[in-house]
Scaffold this motif. Structure first.
Motif, PDB file in Angstrom:
ATOM      1  N   PHE A  85       0.824  -1.211   0.000  1.00 33.93           N
ATOM      2  CA  PHE A  85       0.000   0.000   0.000  1.00 33.93           C
ATOM      3  C   PHE A  85       0.857   1.260   0.000  1.00 33.93           C
ATOM      4  O   PHE A  85       0.593   2.200  -0.747  1.00 33.93           O
ATOM      5  CB  PHE A  85      -0.966   0.010   1.185  1.00 33.93           C
ATOM      6  N   THR A  86       1.918   1.294   0.833  1.00 35.59           N
ATOM      7  CA  THR A  86       2.752   2.499   0.878  1.00 35.59           C
ATOM      8  C   THR A  86       3.585   2.665  -0.386  1.00 35.59           C
ATOM      9  O   THR A  86       3.903   3.787  -0.774  1.00 35.59           O
ATOM     10  CB  THR A  86       3.674   2.526   2.118  1.00 35.59           C
ATOM     11  N   SER A  87       3.943   1.570  -1.041  1.00 30.40           N
ATOM     12  CA  SER A  87       4.735   1.665  -2.277  1.00 30.40           C
ATOM     13  C   SER A  87       3.876   2.017  -3.481  1.00 30.40           C
ATOM     14  O   SER A  87       4.290   2.801  -4.336  1.00 30.40           O
ATOM     15  CB  SER A  87       5.448   0.345  -2.566  1.00 30.40           C
ATOM     16  N   TRP A  88       2.718   1.392  -3.587  1.00 29.80           N
ATOM     17  CA  TRP A  88       1.928   1.478  -4.807  1.00 29.80           C
ATOM     18  C   TRP A  88       0.555   2.125  -4.619  1.00 29.80           C
ATOM     19  O   TRP A  88      -0.133   2.396  -5.606  1.00 29.80           O
ATOM     20  CB  TRP A  88       1.741   0.075  -5.407  1.00 29.80           C
ATOM     21  N   GLY A  89       0.115   2.271  -3.356  1.00 28.36           N
ATOM     22  CA  GLY A  89      -1.206   2.853  -3.132  1.00 28.36           C
ATOM     23  C   GLY A  89      -2.345   1.920  -3.477  1.00 28.36           C
ATOM     24  O   GLY A  89      -3.454   2.360  -3.743  1.00 28.36           O
ATOM     25  N   VAL A  90      -2.076   0.619  -3.495  1.00 28.56           N
ATOM     26  CA  VAL A  90      -3.115  -0.377  -3.801  1.00 28.56           C
ATOM     27  C   VAL A  90      -3.211  -1.378  -2.657  1.00 28.56           C
ATOM     28  O   VAL A  90      -2.257  -1.587  -1.907  1.00 28.56           O
ATOM     29  CB  VAL A  90      -2.836  -1.121  -5.132  1.00 28.56           C
ATOM     30  N   GLU A  91      -4.370  -1.995  -2.557  1.00 24.59           N
ATOM     31  CA  GLU A  91      -4.603  -3.009  -1.527  1.00 24.59           C
ATOM     32  C   GLU A  91      -3.927  -4.321  -1.929  1.00 24.59           C
ATOM     33  O   GLU A  91      -3.784  -4.639  -3.114  1.00 24.59           O
ATOM     34  CB  GLU A  91      -6.110  -3.239  -1.339  1.00 24.59           C
ATOM     35  N   TRP A  92      -3.531  -5.097  -0.942  1.00 22.08           N
ATOM     36  CA  TRP A  92      -2.968  -6.436  -1.134  1.00 22.08           C
ATOM     37  C   TRP A  92      -4.009  -7.316  -1.811  1.00 22.08           C
ATOM     38  O   TRP A  92      -5.188  -7.270  -1.468  1.00 22.08           O
ATOM     39  CB  TRP A  92      -2.587  -7.024   0.221  1.00 22.08           C
ATOM     40  N   ARG A  93      -3.571  -8.126  -2.768  1.00 21.31           N
ATOM     41  CA  ARG A  93      -4.465  -9.089  -3.434  1.00 21.31           C
ATOM     42  C   ARG A  93      -3.849 -10.480  -3.357  1.00 21.31           C
ATOM     43  O   ARG A  93      -2.780 -10.717  -3.925  1.00 21.31           O
ATOM     44  CB  ARG A  93      -4.665  -8.700  -4.897  1.00 21.31           C
ATOM     45  N   ASP A  94      -4.526 -11.385  -2.671  1.00 21.33           N
ATOM     46  CA  ASP A  94      -4.056 -12.767  -2.578  1.00 21.33           C
ATOM     47  C   ASP A  94      -3.860 -13.387  -3.960  1.00 21.33           C
ATOM     48  O   ASP A  94      -2.949 -14.188  -4.169  1.00 21.33           O
ATOM     49  CB  ASP A  94      -5.045 -13.635  -1.795  1.00 21.33           C
ATOM     50  N   GLU A  95      -4.702 -12.991  -4.912  1.00 18.58           N
ATOM     51  CA  GLU A  95      -4.659 -13.569  -6.254  1.00 18.58           C
ATOM     52  C   GLU A  95      -3.305 -13.363  -6.925  1.00 18.58           C
ATOM     53  O   GLU A  95      -2.838 -14.228  -7.670  1.00 18.58           O
ATOM     54  CB  GLU A  95      -5.761 -12.959  -7.141  1.00 18.58           C
ATOM     55  N   ASP A  96      -2.679 -12.213  -6.662  1.00 21.43           N
ATOM     56  CA  ASP A  96      -1.369 -11.941  -7.278  1.00 21.43           C
ATOM     57  C   ASP A  96      -0.324 -12.942  -6.797  1.00 21.43           C
ATOM     58  O   ASP A  96       0.464 -13.461  -7.591  1.00 21.43           O
ATOM     59  CB  ASP A  96      -0.920 -10.513  -6.970  1.00 21.43           C
ATOM     60  N   LEU A  97      -0.315 -13.208  -5.499  1.00 17.99           N
ATOM     61  CA  LEU A  97       0.641 -14.175  -4.965  1.00 17.99           C
ATOM     62  C   LEU A  97       0.278 -15.595  -5.391  1.00 17.99           C
ATOM     63  O   LEU A  97       1.159 -16.377  -5.744  1.00 17.99           O
ATOM     64  CB  LEU A  97       0.724 -14.086  -3.436  1.00 17.99           C
ATOM     65  N   LEU A  98      -0.998 -15.933  -5.388  1.00 17.87           N
ATOM     66  CA  LEU A  98      -1.421 -17.270  -5.822  1.00 17.87           C
ATOM     67  C   LEU A  98      -0.960 -17.569  -7.243  1.00 17.87           C
ATOM     68  O   LEU A  98      -0.488 -18.667  -7.532  1.00 17.87           O
ATOM     69  CB  LEU A  98      -2.947 -17.400  -5.745  1.00 17.87           C
ATOM     70  N   ARG A  99      -1.098 -16.589  -8.127  1.00 13.91           N
ATOM     71  CA  ARG A  99      -0.671 -16.771  -9.522  1.00 13.91           C
ATOM     72  C   ARG A  99       0.809 -17.135  -9.592  1.00 13.91           C
ATOM     73  O   ARG A  99       1.214 -18.017 -10.337  1.00 13.91           O
ATOM     74  CB  ARG A  99      -0.972 -15.503 -10.330  1.00 13.91           C
ATOM     75  N   ILE A 100       1.625 -16.486  -8.769  1.00 11.86           N
ATOM     76  CA  ILE A 100       3.068 -16.743  -8.747  1.00 11.86           C
ATOM     77  C   ILE A 100       3.363 -18.121  -8.157  1.00 11.86           C
ATOM     78  O   ILE A 100       4.124 -18.910  -8.719  1.00 11.86           O
ATOM     79  CB  ILE A 100       3.796 -15.649  -7.945  1.00 11.86           C
ATOM     80  N   LEU A 101       2.748 -18.421  -7.011  1.00 12.24           N
ATOM     81  CA  LEU A 101       3.040 -19.674  -6.316  1.00 12.24           C
ATOM     82  C   LEU A 101       2.555 -20.898  -7.085  1.00 12.24           C
ATOM     83  O   LEU A 101       3.150 -21.972  -6.976  1.00 12.24           O
ATOM     84  CB  LEU A 101       2.404 -19.671  -4.920  1.00 12.24           C
TER      85      LEU A 101
END
Length: 170
Positions: free
Chosen positions: A35-51
């Motif tokens: 949030f402090t870097s990009w101003g966006v909320e965390w999304r589990d989907e982004d990490l799931l896609r990677i993992l």
């Protein structure tokens, strides 16, 4: 580092049933930084896609039947790329991050890769210090991220030695 020896961990490849613990740990550690870097909320989907990427390798560290750390890596070009590395709060500062970085380096050496790379958010100063301490150097900046790299040396690659050339006498 001495305290890490007191924690008895078991490492193993991540399975799908580990995903809730891995996602919770990552969200707890990273939501504020994202949030402090990009101003966006965390999304589990982004990490799931990677993992869940078939080419990714993810290993978890457990203590007392609970996942307390994990890392995920992938081969990109001639480098091993760290997709994610996390240590559960309460276990940070005990040497688990260093232990995982050693495991990651062993994977890169075993595969004969040239370097290890990762992206780190500019606002994640603690992680940036940790990576520098373990031998990573800033390579470039893209948006609010730094690309960091550790060039591997040793028996697998010796950049200080020029390549040998075969000479043919006809």
């Amino acid at each position: 580092m001495a305290e890490a020896a007191m924690i008895e961990t078991v490492s193993r490849e991540m399975t799908r049933r580990d995903l809730p613990q891995v996602l919770n740990m990552s969200r707890e550690n990273m939501a504020h930084i994202i949030f402090t870097s990009w101003g966006v909320e965390w999304r589990d989907e982004d990490l799931l896609r990677i993992l869940l990427e078939p080419s990714a390798f993810t290993e978890v560290l457990e203590a007392d039947g609970r996942i307390i750390a994990y890392y995920s890596v992938d081969v990109r070009n001639d480098n091993l790329f760290i997709n994610s590395i996390q240590v559960l709060r309460g276990y940070q500062g005990l040497g688990l991050g260093g232990e995982m970085m050693q495991r990651i380096e062993a994977i890169a050496h075993a595969r004969g890769l040239l370097a290890i790379e990762l992206w780190v958010q500019i606002t994640n100063r603690e992680a940036t210090r940790f990576y520098r301490h373990t031998g990573y150097k800033l390579i470039s900046r893209q948006g609010n991220n730094y690309l960091m790299r550790k060039v591997l040396e040793g028996p697998y690659r010796r950049p200080s030695e020029p390549p040998t050339q075969d000479r043919c006498n006809y």
